[in-house]
Design an enzyme around this catalytic site. Sequence first.
Site, PDB file in Angstrom:
ATOM      1  CD  GLU A  13      -1.305   3.894   3.947  1.00 13.41           C
ATOM      2  OE1 GLU A  13      -2.404   3.962   4.511  1.00 13.41           O
ATOM      3  OE2 GLU A  13      -1.099   3.165   2.949  1.00 13.41           O
ATOM      4  CG  HIS A  51      -2.016  -1.035   1.111  1.00  7.04           C
ATOM      5  ND1 HIS A  51      -3.027  -1.158   2.034  1.00  7.04           N
ATOM      6  CD2 HIS A  51      -2.257  -2.002   0.184  1.00  7.04           C
ATOM      7  CE1 HIS A  51      -3.841  -2.135   1.696  1.00  7.04           C
ATOM      8  NE2 HIS A  51      -3.395  -2.666   0.575  1.00  7.04           N
ATOM      9  CG  ASP A  69     -23.290  -0.441 -32.922  1.00  4.46           C
ATOM     10  OD1 ASP A  69     -23.915  -0.204 -33.974  1.00  4.46           O
ATOM     11  OD2 ASP A  69     -23.281   0.328 -31.938  1.00  4.46           O
TER      12      ASP A  69
END
Length: 355
Positions: A52, A50, A207
Amino acid sequence: MDEEKYMARCLDVARMGEGNTEPNPMVGSVIVYKDQIIGEGYHQYYGEAHAEVNAIESVEDKSLLPGATLYVNLEPCSHYGKTPPCSDRIIDEGIKNVVVGTEDPNSLVAGQGIRKMQAAGINVKTGVLVDECFYLNRAFFTYHNNHRPYVILKWAQTTDGYMDIKRHPDESPHINWITGKSLKTLVHRWRAHNSAILVGTTTAFNDDPQLNVREWKGKDPLRLVVDENHILPDNLKLFNQEYPTFVFCRQAKNNKKNLEYIELDFDKPIIPQILNYLYGLNIQTLMVEGGKLLLDSFIQEGLWDEIRVLSGDTFFYEGLKAPEIPKHAKTIDHVGKDRFIHVINENNPFLTLKS
């Protein structure tokens, strides 16, 4: 204020993880000692360290940490998941001051990280650049607070307000391009930043879309199509089994490789059912690319967060009218001869900033 300056830097650093962290949020962290940044980091990929921890690891002289302040745009985690708790690492390093943008809405955290740090004697301040922190991770907050994916409605329309030509029954599936190449690339970038993409039966047939990110570098989204009674032909690109694809239908068929059939109750509104199913799969972001019936259903039920309309310098004069754009906060940007109309749902409290 210095706190806002460093929190803004956290947000800038956090954006470097865009498209790679879901279902985790984008998080950046900055460590400041005597008004100098001595470390910074961000959450780079889901399952990895993470922000930190990366910020702490980037500090060359760890002896400075007890006298430093750690800034982070989202509350440090307090539980063991893919990685150990960030709040424990902050405590172990002896950091005495932490500034947090917002609390984490995830029930596994929800203030526990802040309380754990405070119990360890850390001075924790929250609520710095709250709106900016909300907006960066608007999908994450919407998912955890509203218990559904963050929904982006996207369509292209001509200057005279049509999203498709008048089709003839004997026509083969094909796309009538409304906007230029640069906006096509932009759409593929958006796809790379969303977990799933949904189209209706008519769009899938007319499409024959691939719904991948071939014009951009990134992860292909989960492909979703509504086909209530299995009327779509097997030779459509959506059924090529190259990418995971879900078909929402009234009665399921046998699943195949990368092709799964999901039963819905079509006697009831299907949009809430689709969103609830995706929520259960931890799908946080959904882009809906049409057609008109499907888009209008999301709009009428108020189950949308952003609308992105690509308006081309073209005219169809007749055909399928585009949905009416709701009267919410709107911005318009010009890209060559084309326009990008961006609408945000002001009923979503995490969208207080205009992009």
